[in-house]
Design a protein around this motif. Structure first.
Motif, PDB file in Angstrom:
ATOM      1  N   SER A   1       0.843  -1.187   0.000  1.00  0.00           N
ATOM      2  CA  SER A   1       0.000   0.000   0.000  1.00  0.00           C
ATOM      3  C   SER A   1       0.882   1.242   0.000  1.00  0.00           C
ATOM      4  CB  SER A   1      -0.926  -0.002   1.203  1.00  0.00           C
ATOM      5  OG  SER A   1      -0.204   0.157   2.385  1.00  0.00           O
ATOM      6  N   LEU A   2       0.352   2.330  -0.526  1.00  0.00           N
ATOM      7  CA  LEU A   2       1.092   3.576  -0.613  1.00  0.00           C
ATOM      8  C   LEU A   2       0.130   4.748  -0.517  1.00  0.00           C
ATOM      9  CD1 LEU A   2       3.821   4.958  -1.139  1.00  0.00           C
ATOM     10  CD2 LEU A   2       3.351   4.753  -3.574  1.00  0.00           C
ATOM     11  N   ASP A   3       0.409   5.655   0.416  1.00  0.00           N
ATOM     12  CA  ASP A   3      -0.390   6.869   0.586  1.00  0.00           C
ATOM     13  C   ASP A   3       0.513   8.055   0.269  1.00  0.00           C
ATOM     14  OD1 ASP A   3      -2.383   8.677   1.264  1.00  0.00           O
ATOM     15  OD2 ASP A   3      -1.934   8.597   3.397  1.00  0.00           O
ATOM     16  N   ILE A   4       0.045   8.933  -0.623  1.00  0.00           N
ATOM     17  CA  ILE A   4       0.834  10.059  -1.100  1.00  0.00           C
ATOM     18  C   ILE A   4       0.146  11.359  -0.692  1.00  0.00           C
ATOM     19  CG2 ILE A   4       1.845  11.140  -3.139  1.00  0.00           C
ATOM     20  CD1 ILE A   4       1.453   8.348  -4.520  1.00  0.00           C
ATOM     21  N   LEU A  21       6.088   9.975   2.564  1.00  0.00           N
ATOM     22  CA  LEU A  21       5.130   9.006   2.053  1.00  0.00           C
ATOM     23  C   LEU A  21       4.795   8.019   3.160  1.00  0.00           C
ATOM     24  CD1 LEU A  21       6.932   8.237  -1.321  1.00  0.00           C
ATOM     25  CD2 LEU A  21       5.095   9.887  -0.930  1.00  0.00           C
ATOM     26  N   PHE A  22       3.651   7.363   3.031  1.00  0.00           N
ATOM     27  CA  PHE A  22       3.244   6.346   3.983  1.00  0.00           C
ATOM     28  C   PHE A  22       2.911   5.083   3.198  1.00  0.00           C
ATOM     29  CE2 PHE A  22       2.241  10.437   5.795  1.00  0.00           C
ATOM     30  CZ  PHE A  22       2.768  10.327   7.073  1.00  0.00           C
ATOM     31  N   ILE A  47      10.945   4.832   1.888  1.00  0.00           N
ATOM     32  CA  ILE A  47       9.664   5.263   2.458  1.00  0.00           C
ATOM     33  C   ILE A  47       9.906   6.109   3.715  1.00  0.00           C
ATOM     34  CG2 ILE A  47       9.276   3.243   3.923  1.00  0.00           C
ATOM     35  CD1 ILE A  47       6.584   4.876   1.759  1.00  0.00           C
ATOM     36  N   ASN A  48      11.091   5.980   4.314  1.00  0.00           N
ATOM     37  CA  ASN A  48      11.419   6.723   5.538  1.00  0.00           C
ATOM     38  C   ASN A  48      12.037   8.085   5.280  1.00  0.00           C
ATOM     39  OD1 ASN A  48      10.563   4.581   7.254  1.00  0.00           O
ATOM     40  ND2 ASN A  48      12.438   3.500   6.715  1.00  0.00           N
ATOM     41  N   ASP A  49      12.412   8.395   4.032  1.00  0.00           N
ATOM     42  CA  ASP A  49      12.995   9.706   3.723  1.00  0.00           C
ATOM     43  C   ASP A  49      11.918  10.781   3.785  1.00  0.00           C
ATOM     44  OD1 ASP A  49      15.436   8.520   3.357  1.00  0.00           O
ATOM     45  OD2 ASP A  49      15.373   8.594   1.166  1.00  0.00           O
ATOM     46  N   GLN A  63       4.281  27.475  -1.409  1.00  0.00           N
ATOM     47  CA  GLN A  63       4.169  27.340  -2.858  1.00  0.00           C
ATOM     48  C   GLN A  63       3.828  25.905  -3.217  1.00  0.00           C
ATOM     49  OE1 GLN A  63       8.111  27.652  -4.976  1.00  0.00           O
ATOM     50  NE2 GLN A  63       8.779  28.255  -2.933  1.00  0.00           N
ATOM     51  N   ILE A  64       3.661  25.663  -4.501  1.00  0.00           N
ATOM     52  CA  ILE A  64       3.329  24.338  -5.004  1.00  0.00           C
ATOM     53  C   ILE A  64       4.547  23.746  -5.696  1.00  0.00           C
ATOM     54  CG2 ILE A  64       1.853  23.059  -6.583  1.00  0.00           C
ATOM     55  CD1 ILE A  64      -0.355  24.489  -5.396  1.00  0.00           C
ATOM     56  N   PHE A  65       4.793  22.465  -5.443  1.00  0.00           N
ATOM     57  CA  PHE A  65       5.904  21.732  -6.028  1.00  0.00           C
ATOM     58  C   PHE A  65       5.366  20.541  -6.807  1.00  0.00           C
ATOM     59  CE2 PHE A  65       7.485  23.939  -2.370  1.00  0.00           C
ATOM     60  CZ  PHE A  65       8.711  24.428  -2.780  1.00  0.00           C
ATOM     61  N   LEU A  66       6.172  20.038  -7.716  1.00  0.00           N
ATOM     62  CA  LEU A  66       5.823  18.843  -8.477  1.00  0.00           C
ATOM     63  C   LEU A  66       6.566  17.659  -7.879  1.00  0.00           C
ATOM     64  CD1 LEU A  66       4.519  17.509 -10.991  1.00  0.00           C
ATOM     65  CD2 LEU A  66       6.666  17.954 -12.171  1.00  0.00           C
ATOM     66  N   MET A  67       5.871  16.533  -7.739  1.00  0.00           N
ATOM     67  CA  MET A  67       6.486  15.324  -7.216  1.00  0.00           C
ATOM     68  C   MET A  67       6.352  14.212  -8.250  1.00  0.00           C
ATOM     69  SD  MET A  67       5.882  12.132  -5.497  1.00  0.00           S
ATOM     70  CE  MET A  67       4.174  12.273  -5.135  1.00  0.00           C
ATOM     71  N   ARG A  68       7.457  13.492  -8.477  1.00  0.00           N
ATOM     72  CA  ARG A  68       7.463  12.312  -9.344  1.00  0.00           C
ATOM     73  C   ARG A  68       7.841  11.120  -8.486  1.00  0.00           C
ATOM     74  NH1 ARG A  68      11.060  13.274 -14.432  1.00  0.00           N
ATOM     75  NH2 ARG A  68      10.149  11.257 -14.894  1.00  0.00           N
ATOM     76  N   LEU A  69       7.091  10.037  -8.630  1.00  0.00           N
ATOM     77  CA  LEU A  69       7.272   8.868  -7.781  1.00  0.00           C
ATOM     78  C   LEU A  69       7.338   7.597  -8.609  1.00  0.00           C
ATOM     79  CD1 LEU A  69       6.896   7.262  -4.980  1.00  0.00           C
ATOM     80  CD2 LEU A  69       4.496   7.263  -5.622  1.00  0.00           C
ATOM     81  N   LYS A  70       8.259   6.720  -8.226  1.00  0.00           N
ATOM     82  CA  LYS A  70       8.305   5.349  -8.725  1.00  0.00           C
ATOM     83  C   LYS A  70       8.477   4.459  -7.507  1.00  0.00           C
ATOM     84  CE  LYS A  70      10.214   6.251 -13.258  1.00  0.00           C
ATOM     85  NZ  LYS A  70      11.244   5.921 -14.239  1.00  0.00           N
ATOM     86  N   ALA A  71       7.692   3.396  -7.442  1.00  0.00           N
ATOM     87  CA  ALA A  71       7.771   2.466  -6.319  1.00  0.00           C
ATOM     88  C   ALA A  71       7.314   1.091  -6.778  1.00  0.00           C
ATOM     89  CB  ALA A  71       6.906   2.953  -5.154  1.00  0.00           C
TER      90      ALA A  71
END
Length: 89
Positions: A1-4, A21-22, A47-49, A63-71
């Motif tokens: 599971s992954l919560d963003i 992230l959780f 996941i702990n960073d 402000q707003i930032f862009l996040m890119r994720l691969k898991a």
């Protein structure tokens, strides 16, 4: 599971002071946070960073930032997502 999460408030009140992230049962996590100009602000490889809302030892403004994720999960499921993160001061 992954919560963003899509927002955090690094104001040192002990609640949501860092962006993280959780999830559980993940074998691989890499996420990057970029400024609106495309500059890499933070990279997490676990996941702990967690990101504290700063860049080059300077606290960033709201402000707003862009996040890119691969898991990847232990079950072989892969996640590839992009999204916006709101930093609220």
């Amino acid at each position: 599971s992954l919560d963003i999460p899509n927002a955090f408030t690094p104001n040192n009140d002990g609640i949501n002071d860092s962006y993280k992230l959780f999830g559980k049962d993940l074998t691989f996590v890499n996420y990057q946070i970029y400024s609106r100009w495309g500059e890499l602000i933070f990279e997490g490889n676990s996941i702990n960073d967690a990101w504290d809302g700063s860049f080059r030892n300077q606290a960033l403004e709201s402000q707003i930032f862009l996040m890119r994720l691969k898991a990847s999960g232990k079950d072989g499921r892969k996640f590839e997502k992009t999204g916006k993160i709101k930093l609220i001061r």
